[in-house]
Design a protein around this motif. Structure first.
Motif, PDB file in Angstrom:
ATOM      1  N   LEU A  18       0.843  -1.191   0.000  1.00  0.00           N
ATOM      2  CA  LEU A  18       0.000   0.000   0.000  1.00  0.00           C
ATOM      3  C   LEU A  18       0.883   1.247   0.000  1.00  0.00           C
ATOM      4  O   LEU A  18       1.872   1.308   0.744  1.00  0.00           O
ATOM      5  N   THR A  19       0.537   2.242  -0.801  1.00  0.00           N
ATOM      6  CA  THR A  19       1.293   3.492  -0.842  1.00  0.00           C
ATOM      7  C   THR A  19       0.380   4.656  -0.472  1.00  0.00           C
ATOM      8  O   THR A  19      -0.721   4.784  -1.011  1.00  0.00           O
ATOM      9  N   LEU A  20       0.830   5.471   0.463  1.00  0.00           N
ATOM     10  CA  LEU A  20       0.126   6.681   0.861  1.00  0.00           C
ATOM     11  C   LEU A  20       0.929   7.882   0.381  1.00  0.00           C
ATOM     12  O   LEU A  20       2.051   8.098   0.829  1.00  0.00           O
ATOM     13  N   ARG A  21       0.365   8.673  -0.523  1.00  0.00           N
ATOM     14  CA  ARG A  21       1.011   9.903  -0.957  1.00  0.00           C
ATOM     15  C   ARG A  21       0.405  11.054  -0.180  1.00  0.00           C
ATOM     16  O   ARG A  21      -0.822  11.159  -0.066  1.00  0.00           O
ATOM     17  N   ILE A  22       1.256  11.926   0.351  1.00  0.00           N
ATOM     18  CA  ILE A  22       0.786  13.066   1.135  1.00  0.00           C
ATOM     19  C   ILE A  22       1.306  14.357   0.509  1.00  0.00           C
ATOM     20  O   ILE A  22       2.502  14.512   0.285  1.00  0.00           O
ATOM     21  N   SER A  23       0.410  15.292   0.249  1.00  0.00           N
ATOM     22  CA  SER A  23       0.791  16.600  -0.276  1.00  0.00           C
ATOM     23  C   SER A  23       0.950  17.578   0.884  1.00  0.00           C
ATOM     24  O   SER A  23       0.090  17.682   1.756  1.00  0.00           O
ATOM     25  N   LEU A  24       2.066  18.309   0.881  1.00  0.00           N
ATOM     26  CA  LEU A  24       2.368  19.305   1.921  1.00  0.00           C
ATOM     27  C   LEU A  24       2.844  20.581   1.250  1.00  0.00           C
ATOM     28  O   LEU A  24       3.690  20.529   0.353  1.00  0.00           O
ATOM     29  N   GLN A  25       2.338  21.720   1.664  1.00  0.00           N
ATOM     30  CA  GLN A  25       2.754  22.980   1.038  1.00  0.00           C
ATOM     31  C   GLN A  25       4.051  23.512   1.610  1.00  0.00           C
ATOM     32  O   GLN A  25       4.756  24.281   0.965  1.00  0.00           O
ATOM     33  N   LEU A  26       4.394  23.124   2.831  1.00  0.00           N
ATOM     34  CA  LEU A  26       5.593  23.636   3.506  1.00  0.00           C
ATOM     35  C   LEU A  26       6.822  22.795   3.185  1.00  0.00           C
ATOM     36  O   LEU A  26       6.707  21.648   2.729  1.00  0.00           O
ATOM     37  N   PRO A  27       8.023  23.328   3.438  1.00  0.00           N
ATOM     38  CA  PRO A  27       9.244  22.537   3.232  1.00  0.00           C
ATOM     39  C   PRO A  27       9.330  21.390   4.236  1.00  0.00           C
ATOM     40  O   PRO A  27       8.734  21.457   5.316  1.00  0.00           O
ATOM     41  N   MET A  28      10.075  20.363   3.908  1.00  0.00           N
ATOM     42  CA  MET A  28      10.242  19.231   4.826  1.00  0.00           C
ATOM     43  C   MET A  28      10.898  19.661   6.129  1.00  0.00           C
ATOM     44  O   MET A  28      10.659  19.066   7.182  1.00  0.00           O
ATOM     45  N   LYS A  29      11.727  20.709   6.097  1.00  0.00           N
ATOM     46  CA  LYS A  29      12.408  21.146   7.311  1.00  0.00           C
ATOM     47  C   LYS A  29      11.456  21.840   8.284  1.00  0.00           C
ATOM     48  O   LYS A  29      11.807  22.052   9.445  1.00  0.00           O
ATOM     49  N   SER A  30      10.260  22.206   7.824  1.00  0.00           N
ATOM     50  CA  SER A  30       9.277  22.816   8.716  1.00  0.00           C
ATOM     51  C   SER A  30       8.828  21.805   9.757  1.00  0.00           C
ATOM     52  O   SER A  30       8.976  20.591   9.573  1.00  0.00           O
ATOM     53  N   HIS A  31       8.246  22.287  10.847  1.00  0.00           N
ATOM     54  CA  HIS A  31       7.842  21.329  11.876  1.00  0.00           C
ATOM     55  C   HIS A  31       6.674  20.462  11.407  1.00  0.00           C
ATOM     56  O   HIS A  31       6.525  19.323  11.857  1.00  0.00           O
ATOM     57  N   LEU A  32       5.877  20.954  10.455  1.00  0.00           N
ATOM     58  CA  LEU A  32       4.825  20.108   9.907  1.00  0.00           C
ATOM     59  C   LEU A  32       5.429  18.990   9.048  1.00  0.00           C
ATOM     60  O   LEU A  32       4.950  17.853   9.072  1.00  0.00           O
ATOM     61  N   GLY A  33       6.465  19.327   8.305  1.00  0.00           N
ATOM     62  CA  GLY A  33       7.155  18.317   7.515  1.00  0.00           C
ATOM     63  C   GLY A  33       7.791  17.260   8.389  1.00  0.00           C
ATOM     64  O   GLY A  33       7.707  16.055   8.114  1.00  0.00           O
ATOM     65  N   GLN A  34       8.430  17.683   9.473  1.00  0.00           N
ATOM     66  CA  GLN A  34       9.060  16.743  10.393  1.00  0.00           C
ATOM     67  C   GLN A  34       8.018  15.892  11.104  1.00  0.00           C
ATOM     68  O   GLN A  34       8.250  14.723  11.421  1.00  0.00           O
ATOM     69  N   ASN A  35       6.848  16.468  11.333  1.00  0.00           N
ATOM     70  CA  ASN A  35       5.755  15.717  11.942  1.00  0.00           C
ATOM     71  C   ASN A  35       5.263  14.621  11.002  1.00  0.00           C
ATOM     72  O   ASN A  35       4.981  13.491  11.432  1.00  0.00           O
ATOM     73  N   LEU A  36       5.173  14.936   9.707  1.00  0.00           N
ATOM     74  CA  LEU A  36       4.800  13.921   8.719  1.00  0.00           C
ATOM     75  C   LEU A  36       5.861  12.828   8.636  1.00  0.00           C
ATOM     76  O   LEU A  36       5.541  11.647   8.448  1.00  0.00           O
ATOM     77  N   LEU A  37       7.122  13.219   8.770  1.00  0.00           N
ATOM     78  CA  LEU A  37       8.207  12.244   8.728  1.00  0.00           C
ATOM     79  C   LEU A  37       8.110  11.281   9.907  1.00  0.00           C
ATOM     80  O   LEU A  37       8.346  10.075   9.754  1.00  0.00           O
ATOM     81  N   MET A  38       7.734  11.795  11.075  1.00  0.00           N
ATOM     82  CA  MET A  38       7.513  10.937  12.240  1.00  0.00           C
ATOM     83  C   MET A  38       6.413   9.920  11.946  1.00  0.00           C
ATOM     84  O   MET A  38       6.544   8.725  12.239  1.00  0.00           O
ATOM     85  N   GLY A  73       2.208  32.369  10.932  1.00  0.00           N
ATOM     86  CA  GLY A  73       2.648  31.794  12.193  1.00  0.00           C
ATOM     87  C   GLY A  73       4.145  31.962  12.341  1.00  0.00           C
ATOM     88  O   GLY A  73       4.879  32.003  11.343  1.00  0.00           O
ATOM     89  N   MET A  74       4.619  32.040  13.575  1.00  0.00           N
ATOM     90  CA  MET A  74       6.042  32.279  13.806  1.00  0.00           C
ATOM     91  C   MET A  74       6.908  31.138  13.269  1.00  0.00           C
ATOM     92  O   MET A  74       8.011  31.374  12.755  1.00  0.00           O
ATOM     93  N   SER A  75       6.413  29.920  13.344  1.00  0.00           N
ATOM     94  CA  SER A  75       7.205  28.799  12.828  1.00  0.00           C
ATOM     95  C   SER A  75       7.389  28.915  11.319  1.00  0.00           C
ATOM     96  O   SER A  75       8.401  28.481  10.774  1.00  0.00           O
TER      97      SER A  75
END
Length: 329
Positions: A25-45, A210-212
């Motif tokens: 199974l493959t899950l593709r996720i679209s994110l508008q922010l860079p991977m280095k953002s905390h949202l990107g790191q959260n997706l990586l987790m 947002g500040m982040s």
């Protein structure tokens, strides 16, 4: 289809690969922010836990920096099944669920305690919104904290509503636009991925974000002052196409749901630290951080009153329901 063909070719060109063994199974996720953002790191987790717990049977592919879809395109892309998952600012659902802008009512949820109560999965504010979003073809997996809304400017802070008169202001929600208009400014709706260039070109004079995001997008390169209005709570949500979700096995849904809960708790618990680090880095890169005076805050709150009235008039029974619930926090 051309977008996906291009993306596939690009991945092949750079040697992109998922797990060594082909996933079931493959899950593709679209994110508008860079991977280095905390949202990107959260997706990586999330990705790491899902792939580990599934023994590689589920592969998670993250397409950051709006490679596939801009923030405003995510609800339709996920709801239609064009992509399995996506991250979008909560306010991007305002067209289908106007009540989501409860989180952008100026100064309504202005403490961490109030925010935590509002975003709890079973809260009388969040639960009805998740149910309403489900009717768009997307199921909410988890919420991603993004911190409080601040204002960016050049040459000095925004000292109360008078400081916005004659100013073009980047906003990212309809309610913020109403707030800026009530304060005397001219709102312009601009996606997060496009705000750097908007500041650089002078498309707008002031920015709300947002500040982040200041840190992850290095906005100190184009703006020099932060005014800490903390006028709204910024939330992003991670959604999955409902038909796709319902087609998974119970075991697959259990692995994904557990990882989603863990990711949500982690980013929420770290948000205050993430913001503090962003403020420190902004100052280190030459930005001035301005805290409004009590008199200025009183003026901001007074300017916001018409926004509440407009929200209640335009969001129906659901808007009234979540507004009354939020007032009790």
């Amino acid at each position: 289809m051309k977008k996906f063909a291009f993306a596939a070719a690009l991945m092949a060109a750079v040697g992109f690969s998922g797990t060594v063994q082909a996933a079931d199974l493959t899950l593709r996720i679209s994110l508008q922010l860079p991977m280095k953002s905390h949202l990107g790191q959260n997706l990586l987790m999330f990705k790491n836990e899902v792939e580990e717990k599934s023994n590689g049977d589920i592969e998670v592919q993250i397409y950051d920096s709006a490679q596939l879809y801009k923030d405003k395109e995510v609800p339709a892309a996920v709801g239609s099944g064009a992509i399995e998952m996506g991250v979008a600012s909560l306010t991007r659902y305002v067209g289908d669920v106007p009540a989501v802008d409860i989180f952008y009512q100026p100064f309504l949820l202005d403490t961490e305690e109030k925010v935590r109560k509002a975003v709890s999965p079973d809260s009388p504010v969040r639960a009805p919104l998740d149910e309403a979003i489900a009717e768009t073809g997307s199921t909410v997996l988890w919420w991603q904290a993004y911190g409080g809304s601040i204002m960016l400017s050049n040459g000095g802070p925004i000292k109360g509503p008078d400081g916005l008169k004659g100013q073009k202001v980047r906003v990212f929600s309809k309610t913020q636009g109403d707030f800026i208009s009530a304060a005397g400014g001219a709102p312009t709706l601009i996606s997060g991925s496009e705000q750097y260039i908007a500041y650089q070109r002078g498309t707008v004079d002031v920015g709300m974000t947002g500040m982040s995001g200041v840190k992850s997008r290095q906005l100190w390169e184009v703006m020099d002052t932060v005014t800490t209005t903390n006028d709204a709570d910024i939330e992003f949500i991670v959604v999955v196409n409902t038909d796709f979700w319902n087609g998974l096995t119970d075991a697959q849904r259990d692995i994904i749901s557990t990882a989603a809960i863990n990711a949500e708790n982690d980013v929420r618990d770290r948000m205050s630290t993430i913001e503090a680090e962003a403020f420190d880095e902004a100052k280190a890169n030459g930005m001035t951080i301005y805290t409004p005076t009590a008199e200025e805050m009183a003026a901001w709150r007074e300017a916001a009153k018409p926004v509440y009235e407009a929200f209640l008039a335009n969001t129906g029974d659901l808007g009234k329901q979540v507004f009354e619930a939020a007032q009790k926090f």
